[in-house]
Design an enzyme around this catalytic site. Structure first.
Site, mmCIF file in Angstrom:
data_model
loop_
_atom_site.group_PDB
_atom_site.id
_atom_site.type_symbol
_atom_site.label_atom_id
_atom_site.label_comp_id
_atom_site.label_asym_id
_atom_site.label_seq_id
_atom_site.Cartn_x
_atom_site.Cartn_y
_atom_site.Cartn_z
ATOM 1 N N ASP A 1 45.218 32.717 37.785
ATOM 2 C CA ASP A 1 46.296 33.386 37.047
ATOM 3 C C ASP A 1 47.639 32.779 37.406
ATOM 4 O O ASP A 1 48.541 32.702 36.559
ATOM 5 C CB ASP A 1 46.284 34.893 37.288
ATOM 6 C CG ASP A 1 46.334 35.285 38.758
ATOM 7 O OD1 ASP A 1 46.323 34.400 39.631
ATOM 8 O OD2 ASP A 1 46.377 36.499 39.039
ATOM 9 N N HIS B 1 39.758 31.652 36.098
ATOM 10 C CA HIS B 1 38.402 32.008 36.507
ATOM 11 C C HIS B 1 38.021 33.378 35.969
ATOM 12 O O HIS B 1 38.866 34.198 35.604
ATOM 13 C CB HIS B 1 38.272 31.987 38.030
ATOM 14 C CG HIS B 1 39.214 32.934 38.715
ATOM 15 N ND1 HIS B 1 39.023 34.300 38.739
ATOM 16 C CD2 HIS B 1 40.369 32.714 39.400
ATOM 17 C CE1 HIS B 1 40.006 34.880 39.404
ATOM 18 N NE2 HIS B 1 40.845 33.942 39.813
#
Length: 491
Positions: A382, A95
């Site tokens: 992540d 994102h």
């Protein structure tokens, strides 16, 4: 995850390692790594840092992690030898820029507006049209619980973890970049079907909105009626294959290694104690609040580090030097993590289900037919991309920055003409080949299934068979196993 592992994860100030649910990123701490050649032959630019004797600068690497969308970017997506045909593209993204997940005790939260405005910087030529198009999203097909997630960030005072306008612009740029890269390859027909364009995401608003922003940059004014948005309940994107006891054991071992390294770092302890005295809070309370997450937001958005009023009205502030010490420890941890090898074992088990689906999609695309996915987009975190890079053997790649992308391209070589004795020319179908790119750089020959030594002048890409063999057997060699089941359940 056991209670011991959860406690270690809560205390960790290092790289996000392992999530099993969409809320895991909210309980873990991010690392801050930052991050024209011929399309054939010579090695292209690398995302891996050159060896040098100087220590890396923690602040410059943190700025790289911010990935501020204010510069042009060279990308190698869509480059291939002459006459190769592009069959499919699969993309996994992190994102975009988000608001912090934590607040620092006794300080004001960063003042950032999370509504979208084309007149506010950073902006993008597609931003206004994107906002309008998202208002039509009810026409799309949404797997539960995604239909209740807002399609654009919409709070004038950002909520914790909310995607910012910077994050939206980062992925509009990513999508536009991929559109330009693949335009000449006719990847998608004009009348593409829901099966040919695949979008999957966790239920966090920042991943839903990031995926939609990239898709809009790639396919402006796409037809909502043709789009189905699929839900991945796990941040590992493991679908129905998430159960793996060995994966959790490697996680706990890795967290113990992290903890030992961290508690032995005297400079880090002194820095946290200094920060806690500045704020007038207990050191334990400050560490639990993960201040590096909020400080990173200040850095990325050009905001002064937080201050408090002390005794007598004196103003005391947290400093970039303190931030740099925390970041230095994280870089030390990353180096030791690669040497220890526990994280690589975890990553192989964590990402095999996703890589197995990737391989199956490639096989369908190589066979052709209407049921093949031509463009598949996975909008993730992540804690998804980091193990993916490790599982692929890209151990020297930088930690996933905001809006990072990993791209898998499938190509077919030209069909060679062959003559048999006394026969007319016979044509054999060209072979399928794979390219892997990270943030626009070709890293194919740095992967575990295609090393630089495998490169051949007449074979500048990696054969699909190498990738299939890796995913279905070879990747488990680091675990002394030959299958996912054996590696997960062998005692």
């Amino acid at each position: 995850m056991g209670s011991a592992a959860a406690a270690l994860l809560f205390l960790s100030l290092s790289v996000n390692l392992i999530p099993t649910t969409p809320t895991a990123e909210d309980r873990t701490f991010p690392a801050l790594d930052g991050g024209g050649a011929s399309a054939v032959g010579k090695s292209r630019k690398r995302v891996f840092p050159a060896l040098h004797t100087l220590e890396p600068n923690p602040l410059s690497e943190a700025y790289g992690y911010c990935n501020t969308p204010n510069r042009s970017e060279q990308a190698w997506e869509g480059h291939s030898p002459a006459d190769y045909k592009l069959l499919s593209v699969q993309v996994m993204i992190r994102h975009g820029d988000r608001y912090p997940l934590y607040s620092i005790p006794k300080t004001k939260r960063p003042a950032i507006d999370c509504t979208l405005s084309p007149s506010r910087s950073p902006s993008h030529p597609l931003l206004k049209a994107f906002i309008g198009h998202m208002g039509l999203g009810g026409r799309g097909t949404w797997e539960a619980p995604l239909s209740s997630v807002p399609r654009v960030p919409n709070h004038s005072a950002c909520e914790m973890g909310e995607l910012t306008q910077t994050g939206v612009v980062q992925h509009l740029r990513n999508g536009q970049l991929l559109r330009q890269a693949y335009r000449r390859h006719d990847l998608l027909p004009a009348d593409w079907t829901p099966r040919q364009v695949w979008l999957e995401t966790t239920s966090r608003s920042r991943t839903v909105q990031s995926g939609l922003a990239l898709l809009y940059g790639f396919l402006p004014d796409f037809d909502w009626a043709e789009l189905s948005v699929r839900h991945q309940w796990s941040t590992l994107f493991c679908g129905a294959s998430c159960d793996c006891p060995a994966r959790n054991r490697y996680l706990e071992e890795e967290q113990r290694r992290q903890y030992k390294l961290r508690v032995g770092d005297g400079e880090l302890d002194r820095t946290y104690a200094d920060m806690a005295r500045t704020l007038g809070v207990a050191t334990r309370q400050l560490r639990a609040a993960n201040p590096v997450d909020s400080l990173l937001c200040h850095l990325c958005h050009g905001l002064a580090f937080p201050c408090v009023l002390g005794g007598g009205g004196a103003r005391a502030c947290l400093t970039t030097a303190q931030f740099a010490v925390i970041r230095r420890q994280q870089l030390d941890d990353e180096r030791q993590r690669k040497e220890a090898g526990l994280y690589r074992k975890y990553a192989v088990l964590a990402m095999h289900p996703y890589l197995n689906r990737t391989a199956a999609r490639m096989e369908r695309a190589a066979r052709g037919g209407a049921g093949a996915e031509l463009f598949a987009l996975s909008s993730a975190h992540d804690v998804t991309l980091a193990p993916l890079l490790s599982a692929l053997g890209l151990t020297d790649a930088s930690f996933p920055r905001f809006a990072a992308r990993v791209v898998f391209e499938l190509w077919r070589s030209p069909a060679p003409a062959r003559k048999g004795k006394g026969e007319r020319s016979k044509v054999k179908d060209g072979e399928p080949f794979v390219r892997v790119l990270y943030n626009g750089e070709d890293v194919t020959f740095h992967t575990a299934f295609c090393r630089e030594s495998d490169r051949r002048p007449r074979q500048p890409l990696c054969p699909l068979r190498n990738f299939l063999s890796f995913v279905r057997r070879d990747m488990f060699s680091v675990l002394n196993a030959t299958s996912y089941q054996e590696a997960c359940y062998r005692r």
